[in-house]
Design an enzyme around this catalytic site. Structure first.
Site, PDB file in Angstrom:
ATOM      1  N   GLU A   1       0.897  -1.326  -0.051  1.00 29.68           N
ATOM      2  CA  GLU A   1      -0.052   0.010   0.125  1.00 29.68           C
ATOM      3  C   GLU A   1       0.680   1.296   0.166  1.00 29.68           C
ATOM      4  OE1 GLU A   1      -2.049  -3.082   2.759  1.00 29.68           O
ATOM      5  OE2 GLU A   1      -0.151  -2.504   2.026  1.00 29.68           O
TER       6      GLU A   1
ATOM      7  N   ALA B   1      10.895 -36.300  -8.119  1.00 27.31           N
ATOM      8  CA  ALA B   1      11.242 -36.549  -9.674  1.00 27.31           C
ATOM      9  C   ALA B   1      11.028 -38.261  -9.888  1.00 27.31           C
ATOM     10  CB  ALA B   1      12.337 -35.946 -10.500  1.00 27.31           C
TER      11      ALA B   1
ATOM     12  N   SER C   1      20.233 -41.077  -9.971  1.00 25.17           N
ATOM     13  CA  SER C   1      18.740 -40.529 -10.217  1.00 25.17           C
ATOM     14  C   SER C   1      18.912 -39.449 -11.433  1.00 25.17           C
ATOM     15  CB  SER C   1      18.448 -39.949  -9.118  1.00 25.17           C
ATOM     16  OG  SER C   1      19.366 -39.236  -8.464  1.00 25.17           O
TER      17      SER C   1
ATOM     18  N   ASN D   1      11.291 -38.885   2.902  1.00 27.37           N
ATOM     19  CA  ASN D   1       9.539 -38.554   2.493  1.00 27.37           C
ATOM     20  C   ASN D   1       8.673 -39.328   2.991  1.00 27.37           C
ATOM     21  OD1 ASN D   1      10.780 -36.665   0.553  1.00 27.37           O
ATOM     22  ND2 ASN D   1      10.500 -38.276  -1.105  1.00 27.37           N
TER      23      ASN D   1
END
Length: 371
Positions: A55, A160, A174, A308
């Site tokens: 702003e 991936a 990988s 993961n």
């Protein structure tokens, strides 16, 4: 409730907010457009922490053009702040400038604001509307919303893989399963994150630097390593100090007290945090709470299938960012190390958010069901 002009101006404000994608952390990405007599007279987006909010930038832009913000409509992607933080309240600045109308995309989830900015504007006689393109504004600041409402960063796991879910050969190879376009796109997701997390297994196998290289960015995300036994080699690329303007130390979360190793890592510029669970591993939920306390909005995970799996199993994963290559690896390492299920209904549940082709590969984005 909202006109075509309102929609167009807010779309422009959202585009401005996206220009702050890499620089505003820990603050939200906010854009502001001032419209008067049907014309844009000023615009701006939030600058790095401690500098102007959107702003203020927009009003300065109007004044620099020789135009008066009085009587204008301010389109802002997040409720103007009402509290003194590193900068004065934007709501008060809008009132002083004589802005007649404020259209906000969404309320600020920050408990210090949370509707108070809009209320202050209304009390000053400003016409206030809220809720225009709220979903788009929320997605732009999904990590900030998460940290404000849960005290946790938004955790995005990037993977991936081949079409049959392989992420690496059994010897760890990988590079590269996906094509260059997908890899470059992955760097854009790295760049928008506040921090990038990996595990010691990935450091051993790939020795990644975990930096953004494929796109231009003024800020490198903070690097975070889960290393329960402090086994990271001192010459690992992840420990290379960041010397940029927004540099922060590498954070190493471990589960053991080893003063000698801690001093050695600190000598490389890292900060070691001990957070152990009863199994001698890093307590992941407490780690996320600590990262939230440090102002991390979005946490981008590039790890192996073990970490993961742990993040999913412990309900720490909010979003999956999966690149699928049109190839089959056969017997290979998978995406997530998860225990066998006795019932299908016990599966971790996600919902599709977006599916898009990137080069020769597919990019799949899935979010937890309650997100």
């Amino acid at each position: 409730m909202f006109s075509d002009t309102d929609h167009a101006a807010m779309q422009q404000a959202l585009a401005l907010a996206a220009r702050g994608m890499f620089i505003t952390t820990p603050n939200p990405r906010v854009g502001c457009v001032l419209v008067k007599d049907g014309q844009v007279i000023g615009q701006g987006f939030t600058q790095p922490a401690g500098q102007d909010h959107a702003e203020i930038q927009a009003m300065k832009d109007a004044l620099a053009r020789g135009l008066d913000p009085a009587g204008s409509t301010a389109y802002v992607t997040l409720e103007p702040c009402s509290h003194f933080g590193r900068t004065p309240p934007c709501a008060d600045a809008l009132v002083r400038a004589g802005v007649a109308r404020v259209v906000a995309a969404m309320e600020d989830p920050n408990p210090s604001v949370s509707g108070r900015g809009l209320q202050r504007l209304r009390e000053a006689g400003v016409d206030v509307r809220c809720g225009l393109l709220e979903k788009e504004a929320r997605d732009l600041n999904i990590g900030f919303v998460s940290r404000m409402t849960r005290g946790l960063p938004w955790v995005r796991i990037k993977v991936a893989a081949s079409m049959d879910g392989g992420t690496a050969l059994h010897d760890g190879t990988s590079q590269w399963i996906t094509g260059q376009a997908a890899r470059d796109d992955g760097h854009a997701w790295r760049a928008r994150a506040c921090a990038i997390l990996t595990g010691i297994g990935t450091v051993r196998d790939d020795n990644p630097a975990l930096t953004v290289r494929a796109i231009a960015t003024p800020r490198q995300p903070q690097r975070v390593l889960v290393d329960s036994r402090l086994e990271v080699p001192l010459d690992a690329q992840i420990l290379t100090p960041d010397t940029g303007q927004f540099a922060k130390p590498v954070l190493v979360f471990c589960a053991v007290e080893d003063r000698e190793r801690q001093r050695a890592l600190e000598g490389r510029g890292a900060e070691v945090v001990v957070l152990s669970n009863p199994h001698g591993k890093v307590e992941l939920r407490r780690m996320l709470e600590e990262l939230g306390r440090r102002g991390i909005n979005e946490l981008h995970v590039e790890a192996g299938f073990k970490l993961n799996g742990s993040l999913v199993r412990e309900h720490c994963a909010d979003e999956l960012l999966i690149y699928l290559a049109p190839k089959l690896l056969g017997d290979a390492q998978g995406m997530f190390n998860l225990p066998p299920l006795a019932r299908l209904q016990d599966a971790a549940q996600f919902r599709w958010h977006e599916i898009r082709q990137i080069g020769d590969d597919l990019r799949l984005i899935a979010r937890r069901n309650d997100a």
